[in-house]
Design a protein around this motif. Structure first.
Motif, PDB file in Angstrom:
ATOM      1  N   ASN A  98      29.011 -12.539   2.640  1.00 43.57           N
ATOM      2  CA  ASN A  98      28.944 -13.811   3.373  1.00 43.57           C
ATOM      3  C   ASN A  98      28.777 -13.637   4.877  1.00 43.57           C
ATOM      4  OD1 ASN A  98      29.246 -15.337   1.048  1.00 43.57           O
ATOM      5  ND2 ASN A  98      31.479 -15.276   1.144  1.00 43.57           N
ATOM      6  N   ASP A  99      28.510 -12.411   5.295  1.00 41.34           N
ATOM      7  CA  ASP A  99      28.369 -12.131   6.727  1.00 41.34           C
ATOM      8  C   ASP A  99      27.052 -11.394   6.959  1.00 41.34           C
ATOM      9  OD1 ASP A  99      28.727 -11.754   9.387  1.00 41.34           O
ATOM     10  OD2 ASP A  99      30.385 -10.332   9.227  1.00 41.34           O
ATOM     11  N   PRO A 100      25.912 -12.123   6.934  1.00 41.68           N
ATOM     12  CA  PRO A 100      24.600 -11.482   7.029  1.00 41.68           C
ATOM     13  C   PRO A 100      24.432 -10.619   8.264  1.00 41.68           C
ATOM     14  CG  PRO A 100      24.391 -13.819   6.492  1.00 41.68           C
ATOM     15  CD  PRO A 100      25.816 -13.586   6.877  1.00 41.68           C
ATOM     16  N   GLY A 101      25.122 -10.947   9.347  1.00 37.34           N
ATOM     17  CA  GLY A 101      24.946 -10.196  10.581  1.00 37.34           C
ATOM     18  C   GLY A 101      25.570  -8.817  10.572  1.00 37.34           C
ATOM     19  N   SER A 102      26.361  -8.500   9.538  1.00 39.90           N
ATOM     20  CA  SER A 102      27.058  -7.212   9.541  1.00 39.90           C
ATOM     21  C   SER A 102      26.695  -6.354   8.339  1.00 39.90           C
ATOM     22  CB  SER A 102      28.579  -7.448   9.548  1.00 39.90           C
ATOM     23  OG  SER A 102      28.974  -8.144   8.394  1.00 39.90           O
ATOM     24  N   LYS A 103      25.523  -6.593   7.763  1.00 34.03           N
ATOM     25  CA  LYS A 103      25.147  -5.851   6.557  1.00 34.03           C
ATOM     26  C   LYS A 103      24.555  -4.479   6.853  1.00 34.03           C
ATOM     27  CE  LYS A 103      24.542  -9.697   3.350  1.00 34.03           C
ATOM     28  NZ  LYS A 103      23.615 -10.399   2.445  1.00 34.03           N
ATOM     29  N   SER A 104      24.212  -4.202   8.094  1.00 37.44           N
ATOM     30  CA  SER A 104      23.676  -2.882   8.416  1.00 37.44           C
ATOM     31  C   SER A 104      24.781  -1.854   8.302  1.00 37.44           C
ATOM     32  CB  SER A 104      23.092  -2.882   9.829  1.00 37.44           C
ATOM     33  OG  SER A 104      24.092  -3.227  10.767  1.00 37.44           O
ATOM     34  N   CYS A 105      24.410  -0.617   8.005  1.00 38.84           N
ATOM     35  CA  CYS A 105      25.424   0.424   7.826  1.00 38.84           C
ATOM     36  C   CYS A 105      25.005   1.699   8.544  1.00 38.84           C
ATOM     37  CB  CYS A 105      25.644   0.703   6.342  1.00 38.84           C
ATOM     38  SG  CYS A 105      24.250   1.518   5.525  1.00 38.84           S
ATOM     39  N   LEU A 106      25.995   2.540   8.800  1.00 38.04           N
ATOM     40  CA  LEU A 106      25.769   3.844   9.422  1.00 38.04           C
ATOM     41  C   LEU A 106      26.285   4.915   8.484  1.00 38.04           C
ATOM     42  CD1 LEU A 106      26.957   3.075  13.075  1.00 38.04           C
ATOM     43  CD2 LEU A 106      24.587   3.278  12.267  1.00 38.04           C
ATOM     44  N   LEU A 107      25.482   5.923   8.254  1.00 42.43           N
ATOM     45  CA  LEU A 107      25.891   7.014   7.373  1.00 42.43           C
ATOM     46  C   LEU A 107      27.116   7.728   7.940  1.00 42.43           C
ATOM     47  CD1 LEU A 107      22.397   8.532   6.485  1.00 42.43           C
ATOM     48  CD2 LEU A 107      23.879   7.179   4.986  1.00 42.43           C
ATOM     49  N   ASN A 108      27.960   8.202   7.023  1.00 40.64           N
ATOM     50  CA  ASN A 108      29.156   8.988   7.374  1.00 40.64           C
ATOM     51  C   ASN A 108      30.157   8.187   8.212  1.00 40.64           C
ATOM     52  OD1 ASN A 108      28.029  11.296   6.096  1.00 40.64           O
ATOM     53  ND2 ASN A 108      26.820  11.699   7.944  1.00 40.64           N
ATOM     54  N   THR A 109      30.173   6.862   8.018  1.00 41.95           N
ATOM     55  CA  THR A 109      31.180   6.026   8.667  1.00 41.95           C
ATOM     56  C   THR A 109      31.895   5.204   7.597  1.00 41.95           C
ATOM     57  OG1 THR A 109      29.615   4.207   9.040  1.00 41.95           O
ATOM     58  CG2 THR A 109      29.851   5.855  10.811  1.00 41.95           C
ATOM     59  N   ASN A 110      33.058   4.696   7.951  1.00 44.92           N
ATOM     60  CA  ASN A 110      33.820   3.887   7.018  1.00 44.92           C
ATOM     61  C   ASN A 110      33.455   2.413   7.154  1.00 44.92           C
ATOM     62  OD1 ASN A 110      35.267   6.163   6.126  1.00 44.92           O
ATOM     63  ND2 ASN A 110      36.664   5.994   7.877  1.00 44.92           N
ATOM     64  N   CYS A 111      33.718   1.663   6.114  1.00 41.54           N
ATOM     65  CA  CYS A 111      33.390   0.238   6.091  1.00 41.54           C
ATOM     66  C   CYS A 111      34.463  -0.557   6.823  1.00 41.54           C
ATOM     67  CB  CYS A 111      33.276  -0.233   4.638  1.00 41.54           C
ATOM     68  SG  CYS A 111      32.762  -1.952   4.473  1.00 41.54           S
ATOM     69  N   ASN A 112      34.054  -1.308   7.808  1.00 40.37           N
ATOM     70  CA  ASN A 112      34.975  -2.172   8.545  1.00 40.37           C
ATOM     71  C   ASN A 112      34.700  -3.637   8.225  1.00 40.37           C
ATOM     72  OD1 ASN A 112      36.331  -0.091   9.887  1.00 40.37           O
ATOM     73  ND2 ASN A 112      34.840  -0.051  11.545  1.00 40.37           N
ATOM     74  N   VAL A 113      35.776  -4.399   8.057  1.00 44.18           N
ATOM     75  CA  VAL A 113      35.665  -5.838   7.836  1.00 44.18           C
ATOM     76  C   VAL A 113      36.542  -6.542   8.868  1.00 44.18           C
ATOM     77  CG1 VAL A 113      35.081  -5.713   5.390  1.00 44.18           C
ATOM     78  CG2 VAL A 113      37.481  -5.664   6.086  1.00 44.18           C
ATOM     79  N   PHE A 114      36.537  -7.861   8.838  1.00 46.15           N
ATOM     80  CA  PHE A 114      37.265  -8.632   9.846  1.00 46.15           C
ATOM     81  C   PHE A 114      38.211  -9.626   9.175  1.00 46.15           C
ATOM     82  CE2 PHE A 114      33.354  -7.122  11.702  1.00 46.15           C
ATOM     83  CZ  PHE A 114      33.774  -6.579  12.908  1.00 46.15           C
ATOM     84  N   PRO A 115      39.356  -9.138   8.732  1.00 45.21           N
ATOM     85  CA  PRO A 115      40.332 -10.033   8.093  1.00 45.21           C
ATOM     86  C   PRO A 115      40.848 -11.083   9.064  1.00 45.21           C
ATOM     87  CG  PRO A 115      41.296  -7.872   8.521  1.00 45.21           C
ATOM     88  CD  PRO A 115      39.838  -7.744   8.793  1.00 45.21           C
ATOM     89  N   ASN A 116      41.063 -12.287   8.534  1.00 49.15           N
ATOM     90  CA  ASN A 116      41.474 -13.399   9.361  1.00 49.15           C
ATOM     91  C   ASN A 116      42.905 -13.811   9.025  1.00 49.15           C
ATOM     92  OD1 ASN A 116      41.403 -15.624  11.110  1.00 49.15           O
ATOM     93  ND2 ASN A 116      40.590 -16.968   9.517  1.00 49.15           N
ATOM     94  N   ASN A 117      43.758 -13.835  10.039  1.00 52.09           N
ATOM     95  CA  ASN A 117      45.104 -14.373   9.887  1.00 52.09           C
ATOM     96  C   ASN A 117      45.020 -15.861  10.201  1.00 52.09           C
ATOM     97  OD1 ASN A 117      47.759 -15.280  10.295  1.00 52.09           O
ATOM     98  ND2 ASN A 117      48.457 -13.305  11.059  1.00 52.09           N
ATOM     99  N   VAL A 118      44.962 -16.701   9.157  1.00 49.44           N
ATOM    100  CA  VAL A 118      44.742 -18.135   9.376  1.00 49.44           C
ATOM    101  C   VAL A 118      45.971 -18.815   9.978  1.00 49.44           C
ATOM    102  CG1 VAL A 118      43.017 -18.335   7.559  1.00 49.44           C
ATOM    103  CG2 VAL A 118      45.431 -18.666   6.998  1.00 49.44           C
ATOM    104  N   VAL A 119      47.114 -18.151   9.942  1.00 50.33           N
ATOM    105  CA  VAL A 119      48.325 -18.739  10.515  1.00 50.33           C
ATOM    106  C   VAL A 119      48.243 -18.754  12.037  1.00 50.33           C
ATOM    107  CG1 VAL A 119      50.839 -18.529  10.713  1.00 50.33           C
ATOM    108  CG2 VAL A 119      49.717 -18.062   8.523  1.00 50.33           C
ATOM    109  N   THR A 120      47.776 -17.636  12.600  1.00 52.65           N
ATOM    110  CA  THR A 120      47.674 -17.524  14.059  1.00 52.65           C
ATOM    111  C   THR A 120      46.245 -17.687  14.563  1.00 52.65           C
ATOM    112  OG1 THR A 120      47.394 -15.112  13.918  1.00 52.65           O
ATOM    113  CG2 THR A 120      49.656 -15.958  14.111  1.00 52.65           C
ATOM    114  N   GLY A 121      45.259 -17.634  13.655  1.00 46.84           N
ATOM    115  CA  GLY A 121      43.864 -17.663  14.060  1.00 46.84           C
ATOM    116  C   GLY A 121      43.371 -16.325  14.552  1.00 46.84           C
TER     117      GLY A 121
END
Length: 408
Positions: A98-121
Motif C-alpha cells: 500500500n506504499d507505492p513510493g517505497s517499493k524500490s529495494c537495495l541488495l544486501n539491506t534489510n527491509c524497513n517499514v514505518f509502523p504507526n502509533n495511532v495513539v500518539t500519531g
C-alpha cells in the motif's frame, strides 16, 4: 521406471519442503483466539500473544485499522528464531503493497517499514522480521490446542515508539486488511475463513480469527445483522443513512462511521455533534433527566438521581444508527452510551471530535463492548449482534461458559 520413481520421490520431497515453508495446522482449526483485557488507565484493549524462541508472552494494544503487528524486540530476552527480512524479497514487497513510493529495494539491506502509533500519531522506522507465533487453537472437539505458526511477519520498533500505550504493552497488533495483518496471516497459514471477530469487554474479552460459531454458539452467530464494510487505508467504516434519538430522525445527511479500538468513546465532527447533542439534551429533558456540571472529557453530564436502571444500564435516550435500510440499525443505549463518573453523575459517552476529524463519526470502544462484531474480509461485510446484555450474556461470560479461563 527407476528414473520415474526417482523423479516422483524428488517431487514429493519438494512438496514437503513447500509445506514447511507455508505451515498449515495438522488438524482443522475452527478459530484461533487471543485474550483481550481492558486497561483501566488508558481504556485501551490489550491482547496477549506468545512468540519467539523460547516462547514469551507479550501484551499488545489492539489497533483495528493497523496494517501489521509491531513491537519492541529489544526489551527482555532476545528470540533465537527472529530473522530479519531482506529488502529485495517477496515479503518486503507484501509489507509495502500500500506504499507505492517505497517499493524500490537495495541488495544486501534489510527491509524497513514505518509502523504507526495511532495513539500518539508517532511514526518511526522499524525493521521487518519473521518469527514463531504460538496460538491457542480450538476446534469443535478440542479445547486449548497449542501450536506454532512459523514465518509470522511483524516489525521491530525502538522502545520510544511505545509512548502512550498501556502500561506493560510492548507494541500494537494491527487487524487491517493488508496481507500481513494478524487475521490475514493466520488465515493464510491455518486455512480458516478470512474473517475475525471482536468481543470487547470492560473486563475480559476476546479477539479470534476464523469462525466464532464454536465459541459463541450458532444461535448467536447466525442471528448477527450484516452491513457492508467500507475499507479505506485499512480502516473499517460503515455507511450511516441517518441518526435517530428516541425514534426521532435528525436533520443530517448520509454519513460514514469508522470503527476504532483506540478511541474510548464515540466522536463526531463538530457540526454533526452540534445537531446530535442538541437533540439528545432535548430527549433527555423529556425523560426528566437533569443536567449537571460536566466532567472532562465529556460535553454533557446528567444527575444519576431518578434515572431508572435496567439489565442494559441506565434508561436514557436511545441512539439509532440507521444503516442500509430502516430495518437495519445499530442501537446504542444504556451502558453503551453513558459513563458513570460518580455515584451522582453520568455523562454522555459521545464527544466532539473537532472540525478536523477525518471521519464524520467514530464508533469508539464503549459502543463496541459486549457487542459481537464479525469482520468478514472476504465478503467485506460487518456482522454485529447489538448489545449482548439484551440476550442476558456478555463477552466475558461467553468465555467462561466455554471454559476458556486458561486464556484469560
Amino acid at each position: 521406471m527407476a528414473s520415474f520413481t526417482h523423479c516422483f520421490l524428488l517431487f514429493f520431497t519438494c512438496v514437503l519442503c513447500f509445506r514447511n515453508a507455508f505451515p498449515v495446522l495438522g488438524f482443522r482449526s475452527d478459530f484461533v483466539l487471543f485474550p483481550v483485557v481492558k486497561d483501566a488507565a488508558t481504556l485501551q484493549y490489550v491482547a496477549r500473544i506468545s512468540h519467539g524462541t523460547p516462547l514469551r508472552r507479550t501484551d499488545l494494544v489492539v489497533d483495528l485499522g493497523g496494517s501489521f503487528l509491531w513491537m519492541d524486540c529489544d526489551s527482555g530476552q532476545k528470540s533465537s528464531s527472529n530473522r530479519l527480512i531482506p529488502s529485495c524479497s517477496v515479503n518486503c514487497s507484501r509489507a509495502k503493497f500500500n506504499d507505492p513510493g517505497s517499493k524500490s529495494c537495495l541488495l544486501n539491506t534489510n527491509c524497513n517499514v514505518f509502523p504507526n502509533n495511532v495513539v500518539t500519531g508517532l511514526a518511526s522506522v522499524g525493521e521487518l522480521v519473521e518469527d514463531i507465533v504460538a496460538v491457542d487453537s480450538v476446534d469443535a472437539l478440542k479445547v486449548g490446542e497449542i501450536t506454532t505458526v512459523d514465518y509470522f511477519i511483524f516489525s521491530c520498533v525502538p522502545t520510544f515508539h511505545l509512548q502512550g500505550l498501556a502500561s506493560g504493552a510492548k507494541g500494537m497488533v494491527g487487524l487491517g486488511k493488508t496481507s500481513i495483518s494478524l487475521p490475514s496471516q493466520l488465515s493464510a497459514s491455518i486455512g480458516h475463513p478470512h474473517k475475525f471477530s471482536l468481543c470487547l469487554s470492560s473486563s475480559n474479552g476476546v479477539l479470534l480469527t476464523g469462525s466464532g460459531e464454536t465459541l459463541f454458539g450458532s444461535k448467536l452467530t447466525r442471528s448477527l445483522t450484516y452491513t457492508p464494510l467500507v475499507i479505506k487505508q485499512d480502516d473499517y467504516s460503515i455507511h450511516v443513512q441517518s441518526i435517530k434519538i428516541n425514534g426521532r430522525r435528525l436533520g443530517l445527511g448520509k454519513l460514514e462511521a469508522k470503527l476504532s479500538t483506540t478511541v474510548p468513546y464515540a466522536m463526531m465532527e463538530s457540526s454533526i455533534y452540534a445537531t446530535f447533542s442538541k437533540a439528545y439534551v432535548e430527549a433527555a429533558a423529556s425523560m426528566n433527566m437533569t443536567r449537571v456540571a460536566t466532567v472532562a472529557p465529556f460535553g454533557f453530564c446528567f444527575s444519576y438521581k431518578g434515572v431508572r436502571n435496567s439489565k442494559h444500564g441506565p434508561l436514557v435516550p436511545e441512539i439509532d444508527l440507521v444503516l442500509q435500510s430502516k430495518m437495519v440499525k445499530w442501537r446504542i443505549q444504556g451502558r453503551h452510551s453513558m459513563v458513570k463518573v460518580s455515584q451522582e453523575s453520568i455523562c454522555l459517552g459521545v464527544l466532539d471530535g473537532g472540525m478536523e476529524q477525518s471521519s464524520p463519526i467514530v464508533i469508539g470502544g464503549l459502543q463496541m463492548e459486549d457487542n459481537l462484531l464479525e469482520f468478514d474480509l472476504q465478503s467485506s461485510m460487518l456482522g454485529f449482534s447489538s448489545s449482548l446484555l439484551f440476550k442476558e450474556t456478555t463477552c466475558s461470560s461467553s468465555l467462561q461458559d466455554f471454559k476458556l479461563k486458561q486464556f484469560m
